[in-house]
Design a protein around this motif. Structure first.
Motif, PDB file in Angstrom:
ATOM      1  N   GLY A 138       1.100  -1.138   0.284  1.00 47.36           N
ATOM      2  CA  GLY A 138       0.065   0.469   0.060  1.00 47.36           C
ATOM      3  C   GLY A 138       0.723   0.850  -0.172  1.00 47.36           C
ATOM      4  O   GLY A 138       1.643   1.180  -0.293  1.00 47.36           O
ATOM      5  N   THR A 139       0.134   2.551   0.388  1.00 45.68           N
ATOM      6  CA  THR A 139       0.625   3.713   0.418  1.00 45.68           C
ATOM      7  C   THR A 139       1.349   3.905   1.878  1.00 45.68           C
ATOM      8  O   THR A 139       1.003   2.332   2.560  1.00 45.68           O
ATOM      9  N   GLU A 140       2.837   4.670   1.925  1.00 45.00           N
ATOM     10  CA  GLU A 140       3.345   4.820   3.829  1.00 45.00           C
ATOM     11  C   GLU A 140       2.253   4.013   4.524  1.00 45.00           C
ATOM     12  O   GLU A 140       2.441   3.841   5.377  1.00 45.00           O
ATOM     13  N   GLN A 141       1.270   5.582   4.440  1.00 45.28           N
ATOM     14  CA  GLN A 141      -0.064   5.681   5.570  1.00 45.28           C
ATOM     15  C   GLN A 141      -0.140   4.728   5.475  1.00 45.28           C
ATOM     16  O   GLN A 141      -0.678   4.163   7.058  1.00 45.28           O
ATOM     17  N   GLN A 142      -0.795   3.618   4.506  1.00 43.50           N
ATOM     18  CA  GLN A 142      -2.079   2.260   4.476  1.00 43.50           C
ATOM     19  C   GLN A 142      -0.843   1.494   5.702  1.00 43.50           C
ATOM     20  O   GLN A 142      -1.619   0.184   6.200  1.00 43.50           O
ATOM     21  N   ASN A 143       0.751   1.309   4.511  1.00 44.41           N
ATOM     22  CA  ASN A 143       0.994  -0.165   5.398  1.00 44.41           C
ATOM     23  C   ASN A 143       1.444   0.038   6.912  1.00 44.41           C
ATOM     24  O   ASN A 143       1.926  -0.686   7.588  1.00 44.41           O
ATOM     25  N   LEU A 144       1.498   1.436   7.032  1.00 43.98           N
ATOM     26  CA  LEU A 144       1.709   1.617   8.995  1.00 43.98           C
ATOM     27  C   LEU A 144       0.923   1.587   9.384  1.00 43.98           C
ATOM     28  O   LEU A 144       0.941   1.221  10.803  1.00 43.98           O
ATOM     29  N   ALA A 145      -0.640   1.841   8.873  1.00 47.11           N
ATOM     30  CA  ALA A 145      -2.221   1.551   9.430  1.00 47.11           C
ATOM     31  C   ALA A 145      -2.491   0.592   9.924  1.00 47.11           C
ATOM     32  O   ALA A 145      -2.734  -0.491  11.018  1.00 47.11           O
ATOM     33  N   PHE A 146      -2.073  -0.735   8.229  1.00 44.26           N
ATOM     34  CA  PHE A 146      -2.369  -1.782   8.900  1.00 44.26           C
ATOM     35  C   PHE A 146      -1.483  -2.421   9.747  1.00 44.26           C
ATOM     36  O   PHE A 146      -1.904  -3.162  10.419  1.00 44.26           O
ATOM     37  N   ALA A 147       0.208  -2.395   9.626  1.00 46.91           N
ATOM     38  CA  ALA A 147       0.787  -3.052  10.985  1.00 46.91           C
ATOM     39  C   ALA A 147       0.719  -2.574  12.258  1.00 46.91           C
ATOM     40  O   ALA A 147       0.700  -3.716  13.015  1.00 46.91           O
ATOM     41  N   ARG A 148      -0.106  -1.110  12.529  1.00 46.82           N
ATOM     42  CA  ARG A 148      -0.658  -0.979  13.882  1.00 46.82           C
ATOM     43  C   ARG A 148      -1.427  -2.389  14.689  1.00 46.82           C
ATOM     44  O   ARG A 148      -1.375  -2.614  15.305  1.00 46.82           O
ATOM     45  N   ALA A 149      -2.163  -2.512  12.841  1.00 53.20           N
ATOM     46  CA  ALA A 149      -3.560  -3.538  13.523  1.00 53.20           C
ATOM     47  C   ALA A 149      -3.081  -4.648  13.147  1.00 53.20           C
ATOM     48  O   ALA A 149      -3.748  -5.611  14.853  1.00 53.20           O
ATOM     49  N   SER A 150      -2.846  -5.010  12.542  1.00 50.77           N
ATOM     50  CA  SER A 150      -2.435  -6.307  12.491  1.00 50.77           C
ATOM     51  C   SER A 150      -1.081  -6.624  13.748  1.00 50.77           C
ATOM     52  O   SER A 150      -1.054  -7.566  14.497  1.00 50.77           O
ATOM     53  N   LEU A 151      -0.632  -5.960  14.654  1.00 52.94           N
ATOM     54  CA  LEU A 151       0.320  -5.869  15.346  1.00 52.94           C
ATOM     55  C   LEU A 151      -0.216  -6.453  16.335  1.00 52.94           C
ATOM     56  O   LEU A 151      -0.115  -7.110  17.614  1.00 52.94           O
ATOM     57  N   SER A 152      -1.141  -5.523  16.242  1.00 50.01           N
ATOM     58  CA  SER A 152      -1.821  -5.909  17.774  1.00 50.01           C
ATOM     59  C   SER A 152      -2.798  -7.072  17.890  1.00 50.01           C
ATOM     60  O   SER A 152      -2.566  -8.098  18.863  1.00 50.01           O
ATOM     61  N   LEU A 153      -3.048  -8.110  17.005  1.00 44.38           N
ATOM     62  CA  LEU A 153      -4.015  -8.905  16.496  1.00 44.38           C
ATOM     63  C   LEU A 153      -2.760 -10.538  16.638  1.00 44.38           C
ATOM     64  O   LEU A 153      -3.118 -10.801  17.347  1.00 44.38           O
ATOM     65  N   LEU A 154      -1.207  -9.829  16.548  1.00 46.62           N
ATOM     66  CA  LEU A 154      -0.173 -10.413  16.468  1.00 46.62           C
ATOM     67  C   LEU A 154      -0.328 -10.701  18.072  1.00 46.62           C
ATOM     68  O   LEU A 154       0.366 -11.813  18.994  1.00 46.62           O
ATOM     69  N   GLU A 155      -0.394 -10.232  18.584  1.00 48.27           N
ATOM     70  CA  GLU A 155      -0.153  -9.904  20.193  1.00 48.27           C
ATOM     71  C   GLU A 155      -0.621 -10.599  21.451  1.00 48.27           C
ATOM     72  O   GLU A 155      -0.431 -11.443  21.839  1.00 48.27           O
ATOM     73  N   GLN A 156      -1.915 -10.237  20.145  1.00 49.75           N
ATOM     74  CA  GLN A 156      -3.284 -10.972  20.866  1.00 49.75           C
ATOM     75  C   GLN A 156      -3.044 -12.367  20.801  1.00 49.75           C
ATOM     76  O   GLN A 156      -3.691 -13.754  21.066  1.00 49.75           O
ATOM     77  N   ASN A 157      -3.005 -12.865  19.632  1.00 46.86           N
ATOM     78  CA  ASN A 157      -3.010 -14.720  19.203  1.00 46.86           C
ATOM     79  C   ASN A 157      -1.498 -14.849  19.195  1.00 46.86           C
ATOM     80  O   ASN A 157      -1.599 -16.118  19.331  1.00 46.86           O
ATOM     81  N   PHE A 158      -0.278 -14.741  18.782  1.00 48.77           N
ATOM     82  CA  PHE A 158       0.524 -15.329  19.014  1.00 48.77           C
ATOM     83  C   PHE A 158       0.941 -15.350  20.537  1.00 48.77           C
ATOM     84  O   PHE A 158       2.256 -15.728  20.595  1.00 48.77           O
ATOM     85  N   GLY A 159       1.543 -14.066  20.947  1.00 47.02           N
ATOM     86  CA  GLY A 159       1.936 -13.578  21.842  1.00 47.02           C
ATOM     87  C   GLY A 159       2.668 -12.790  21.926  1.00 47.02           C
ATOM     88  O   GLY A 159       3.537 -13.651  20.642  1.00 47.02           O
ATOM     89  N   PRO A 160       3.652 -12.078  22.575  1.00 50.18           N
ATOM     90  CA  PRO A 160       5.028 -11.650  22.127  1.00 50.18           C
ATOM     91  C   PRO A 160       6.019 -12.651  22.021  1.00 50.18           C
ATOM     92  O   PRO A 160       6.939 -12.267  21.312  1.00 50.18           O
ATOM     93  N   ARG A 161       5.862 -13.758  22.945  1.00 49.18           N
ATOM     94  CA  ARG A 161       7.683 -14.952  22.485  1.00 49.18           C
ATOM     95  C   ARG A 161       6.787 -15.172  21.852  1.00 49.18           C
ATOM     96  O   ARG A 161       7.716 -16.482  21.781  1.00 49.18           O
ATOM     97  N   ARG A 162       6.441 -15.195  20.800  1.00 55.28           N
ATOM     98  CA  ARG A 162       6.752 -15.373  18.989  1.00 55.28           C
ATOM     99  C   ARG A 162       6.476 -14.045  18.409  1.00 55.28           C
ATOM    100  O   ARG A 162       6.895 -14.709  17.008  1.00 55.28           O
ATOM    101  N   LEU A 163       7.219 -13.015  18.742  1.00 52.09           N
ATOM    102  CA  LEU A 163       7.249 -11.610  17.276  1.00 52.09           C
ATOM    103  C   LEU A 163       8.383 -11.211  17.917  1.00 52.09           C
ATOM    104  O   LEU A 163       9.076 -11.077  18.969  1.00 52.09           O
ATOM    105  N   VAL A 164       9.368 -11.686  16.242  1.00 58.70           N
ATOM    106  CA  VAL A 164      10.656 -10.462  16.065  1.00 58.70           C
ATOM    107  C   VAL A 164      10.671  -9.844  16.041  1.00 58.70           C
ATOM    108  O   VAL A 164       9.601  -9.079  14.624  1.00 58.70           O
ATOM    109  N   TRP A 165      11.947  -8.631  15.572  1.00 61.81           N
ATOM    110  CA  TRP A 165      11.566  -7.766  14.975  1.00 61.81           C
ATOM    111  C   TRP A 165      13.263  -7.495  13.929  1.00 61.81           C
ATOM    112  O   TRP A 165      13.946  -8.120  13.905  1.00 61.81           O
ATOM    113  N   GLY A 166      12.803  -7.434  12.895  1.00 64.54           N
ATOM    114  CA  GLY A 166      13.506  -7.376  11.672  1.00 64.54           C
ATOM    115  C   GLY A 166      13.837  -6.268  10.982  1.00 64.54           C
ATOM    116  O   GLY A 166      12.579  -5.577  10.071  1.00 64.54           O
ATOM    117  N   SER A 167      15.475  -5.342  10.384  1.00 63.38           N
ATOM    118  CA  SER A 167      15.331  -4.358   9.782  1.00 63.38           C
ATOM    119  C   SER A 167      14.898  -4.573   8.495  1.00 63.38           C
ATOM    120  O   SER A 167      15.082  -3.962   7.079  1.00 63.38           O
TER     121      SER A 167
END
Length: 276
Positions: free
Chosen positions: A203-232
């Protein structure tokens, strides 16, 4: 496996690439670099952004020739781990040797490729070796195909790591095919997600960031923080013109993570998954 106890972990970048334009490239490839991405450059980026460790992932355009990556691991064994690309008929001796060099996983980059049949005997033997070594399998594929692939791989008892949010299309939102199934599969505790490459979400930069925020919230709920890593995803192949290390660090901050989630993303989860 190298011992990293003497190097304090301030932050782990779970996904980066090193390469030289002079290397022999895979005949079938989607991208051809016209620059070098050296280990020295990468380590400088880590240092300047307060990060201490990194995970080098074999880029698709180098195919199964992992020599450049392995040489990089040997230069900084305390700071680095590796994820290689291999044919399923690779020998156990080669796998054992790679493990001693700091390799902890295998990448299956299936973008633009026919999906493999993991019921084949060669794959079954291969995944058996990976399970014994406690390596993970990293999947790079569009989100709609990931649930089927994950279900095929679950019986092997191996850890599964999904690249780049599962490569969804930010323009389609979280209701797009495969996304809800992926969240459900994340509840089983055998799947990890790389919170990385927001700029690859179509998407656009704004769409991508908005989706990433929404996605991260769902990932935290379903995967849990101990299943999430960050990469550059350094050096941001195909996006080099408008994305740099500063960009992705800013995008990480823009996700507005809680302090515990940020520590899980940058230190705790990656330390365990990649065996630092």
């Amino acid at each position: 496996m190298p011992d990293t106890c003497s190097t304090p972990i301030t932050g782990i970048d779970a996904h980066a690439h090193v390469f030289s334009r002079e290397l022999k490239l895979a005949a079938a490839r989607r991208y051809t670099p016209d620059y070098d991405a050296t280990l020295a450059q990468y380590l400088k980026h880590l240092q300047s952004h307060g990060l201490s460790h990194g995970v080098l992932v074999q880029p698709s355009f180098l195919g199964t020739d992992n020599r450049y990556l392995l040489a990089a691991l040997r230069q900084a064994p305390e700071q680095l781990r590796g994820v290689v690309v291999l044919e399923p008929d690779v020998s156990r001796a080669v796998l054992d040797d790679m493990a001693r060099s700091g390799v902890v996983g295998v990448r299956l980059n299936l973008m633009g490729k026919a999906l493999p049949d993991f019921r084949d005997a060669a794959w079954r033997g291969f995944f058996g070796h990976l399970a014994e070594l406690d390596w993970h399998v990293e999947l790079h594929r569009n989100v709609e195909d990931l649930p089927g692939l994950i279900r095929q791989l679950m019986p092997f008892g191996i850890k599964l790591v999904i690249d780049h949010f599962g490569r969804p299309d930010a323009r389609l939102g979280t209701a797009q095919p495969g996304f809800a199934e992926l969240m459900e599969l994340g509840q089983g505790g055998r799947v990890w997600m790389k919170v990385s490459a927001i700029y690859r979400l179509a998407g656009t930069e704004q769409q991508n960031l908005a989706f990433a925020r929404a996605s991260l919230s769902l990932l935290e709920q379903n995967f849990g923080p101990r299943r999430l890593v960050w990469g550059s995803d350094w050096p941001h192949t195909q996006h080099e013109g408008n994305v740099g290390f500063d960009t992705v660090m800013a995008q990480l901050q823009a996700l507005q993570c809680s302090a515990p989630l940020m520590r899980a993303l940058l230190v705790e989860t990656a330390r365990s998954l990649f065996r630092f």
